[in-house]
Write an enzyme that holds these catalytic residues in place. Structure first.
Site, PDB file in Angstrom:
ATOM      1  N   SER A 147       0.834  -1.203   0.000  1.00  0.00           N
ATOM      2  CA  SER A 147       0.000   0.000   0.000  1.00  0.00           C
ATOM      3  C   SER A 147       0.873   1.259   0.000  1.00  0.00           C
ATOM      4  O   SER A 147       1.658   1.446  -0.925  1.00  0.00           O
ATOM      5  CB  SER A 147      -0.972  -0.050   1.180  1.00  0.00           C
ATOM      6  OG  SER A 147      -2.034   0.852   1.019  1.00  0.00           O
ATOM      7  N   ASP A 275     -10.045  -3.532  -5.751  1.00  0.00           N
ATOM      8  CA  ASP A 275      -9.473  -2.918  -4.550  1.00  0.00           C
ATOM      9  C   ASP A 275     -10.346  -1.760  -4.072  1.00  0.00           C
ATOM     10  O   ASP A 275     -10.534  -0.780  -4.795  1.00  0.00           O
ATOM     11  CB  ASP A 275      -8.064  -2.406  -4.861  1.00  0.00           C
ATOM     12  CG  ASP A 275      -7.278  -2.011  -3.618  1.00  0.00           C
ATOM     13  OD1 ASP A 275      -7.861  -1.367  -2.724  1.00  0.00           O
ATOM     14  OD2 ASP A 275      -6.086  -2.342  -3.556  1.00  0.00           O
ATOM     15  N   HIS A 301      -8.009  -5.212  -0.986  1.00  0.00           N
ATOM     16  CA  HIS A 301      -6.809  -4.429  -0.674  1.00  0.00           C
ATOM     17  C   HIS A 301      -5.900  -5.241   0.252  1.00  0.00           C
ATOM     18  O   HIS A 301      -6.231  -5.492   1.406  1.00  0.00           O
ATOM     19  CB  HIS A 301      -7.189  -3.099  -0.007  1.00  0.00           C
ATOM     20  CG  HIS A 301      -6.009  -2.186   0.160  1.00  0.00           C
ATOM     21  ND1 HIS A 301      -5.423  -1.529  -0.903  1.00  0.00           N
ATOM     22  CD2 HIS A 301      -5.290  -1.828   1.262  1.00  0.00           C
ATOM     23  CE1 HIS A 301      -4.409  -0.808  -0.470  1.00  0.00           C
ATOM     24  NE2 HIS A 301      -4.300  -0.979   0.843  1.00  0.00           N
TER      25      HIS A 301
END
Length: 334
Positions: A147, A275, A301
């Site tokens: 991320s 996502d 995610h």
């Protein structure tokens, strides 16, 4: 879907039985993760500006027979994050030395300066890599960023170009287009994730205010409590604390997509089309030769939960070490 015909495709991701939904993938990946005990050696790295970072080293990190893998966590992540613990354990089981670099203030202790960290903060990572090179002059280094940490990693790879100290890198669910992604997480059910992350961000900032009441922050504690979106947080705190005019300037300056064309080391991008944190704009349309994209229809995610809910398998923990192994073997033959 696999982009880049010169690259070896990754095994496809197959969602766990009954867990095709993006939110189930995102949420249950955390709660179904096995509670693995990690024994690590903690080091506090002193920075030139008198701030510090916490490093968590695997106990086999001094064994130079295999590359050292550096992990970069996501927004407000740490050594307790399920995806960090799972990947750390998997890599260690396969003989890799592993180290997690916490971003400033993410180890549960307020960092010593008003500034913190952000999606484009590559200076600390570059400094740590230089120190790794000094400690292990002949060793190969690889890195995985999740991320926010993935965006930092992509930006570093682009900035460093041919001077990159990494021999391979993987960015998982990276917000490579920051502005559209800050809008995406402020929509629909994704606001639940935004609320959670904002709570963590505000908590970190409150710890800092308690520890350093004299810090010259751009807004008051009351104003911080009233922040309602990631973009607002970035506009009021992230941007002014790190030298940007506003959130838009920060997003434009730090989005990883802008740095992809200059990447010269093998870089794998892993994304899921569903996502719930990221906008579709994070998917690059043009890839330089060294960059490989694995785009899965499902995965949420940083989820990618396969197997079954009662016997879950973590796809990322399987395919990323395999990809590193392939790259290491190829480089050994050169």
């Amino acid at each position: 879907m696999q982009a880049g015909t010169a690259h070896q495709p990754l095994p496809p991701f197959k969602p766990a039985l009954g867990l095709r939904n993006a939110h189930l993938q995102t949420i249950l990946a955390k709660y179904l993760a096995p509670r693995r005990a990690l024994n690590t050696r903690v080091e506090i790295l002193q920075l030139p500006d008198r701030d510090e970072l916490q490093l968590n080293w695997s106990l086999n990190a001094e064994d130079c027979s295999k590359p050292l893998v550096i992990l970069l966590h996501g927004l407000e992540g740490n050594i307790s994050s399920h995806y960090i613990r799972g990947m750390f354990h998997s890599l260690q089981q396969q003989g890799y030395g592993v180290v997690l670099m916490h971003f400033r203030g993410c180890n549960g202790v307020a960092n010593k300066l008003p500034r913190a960290y952000h999606s484009g903060d590559t200076a600390d990572f570059a400094l740590f890599l230089q120190q790794c090179r000094q400690r292990y002059p002949a060793r190969r280094f690889m890195a995985i960023g999740f991320s926010l940490g993935g965006n930092v990693l992509v930006k570093y790879c682009g900035e460093s170009g041919s001077q990159n100290l990494l021999s391979a890198a993987v960015a998982v669910c990276a917000p490579l287009a920051l502005a559209p992604s800050s809008d995406r997480i402020n929509q629909g059910f994704s606001k639940v994730y935004q609320r959670y992350l904002l709570g963590r961000l505000k908590g970190t900032m409150q710890r800092k205010l308690v520890a350093h009441a004299d810090f010259p922050l751009p807004i008051s504690a009351a104003d911080i409590r009233n922040i309602r979106s990631i973009r607002q947080f970035d506009n009021c705190l992230t941007a002014p604390l790190h030298g940007f005019r506003d959130a838009e300037h920060y997003y434009q300056s730090c989005s990883g997509l802008n740095f992809l064309p200059a990447v010269q080391c093998p870089l794998l991008l892993i994304h899921a089309q569903d996502d719930p944190f990221l906008a579709a704009a994070v998917i690059p349309q043009h890839l330089p030769p060294q960059v490989q994209l694995h785009l899965s229809r499902h995965g949420g995610h940083v989820g990618f939960l396969s197997g079954t809910p009662w016997r879950p398998e973590y796809w990322l923990e399987q395919v990323i070490p395999q990809w590193f192994g392939t790259k290491h073997s190829q480089q050994e033959q050169i």
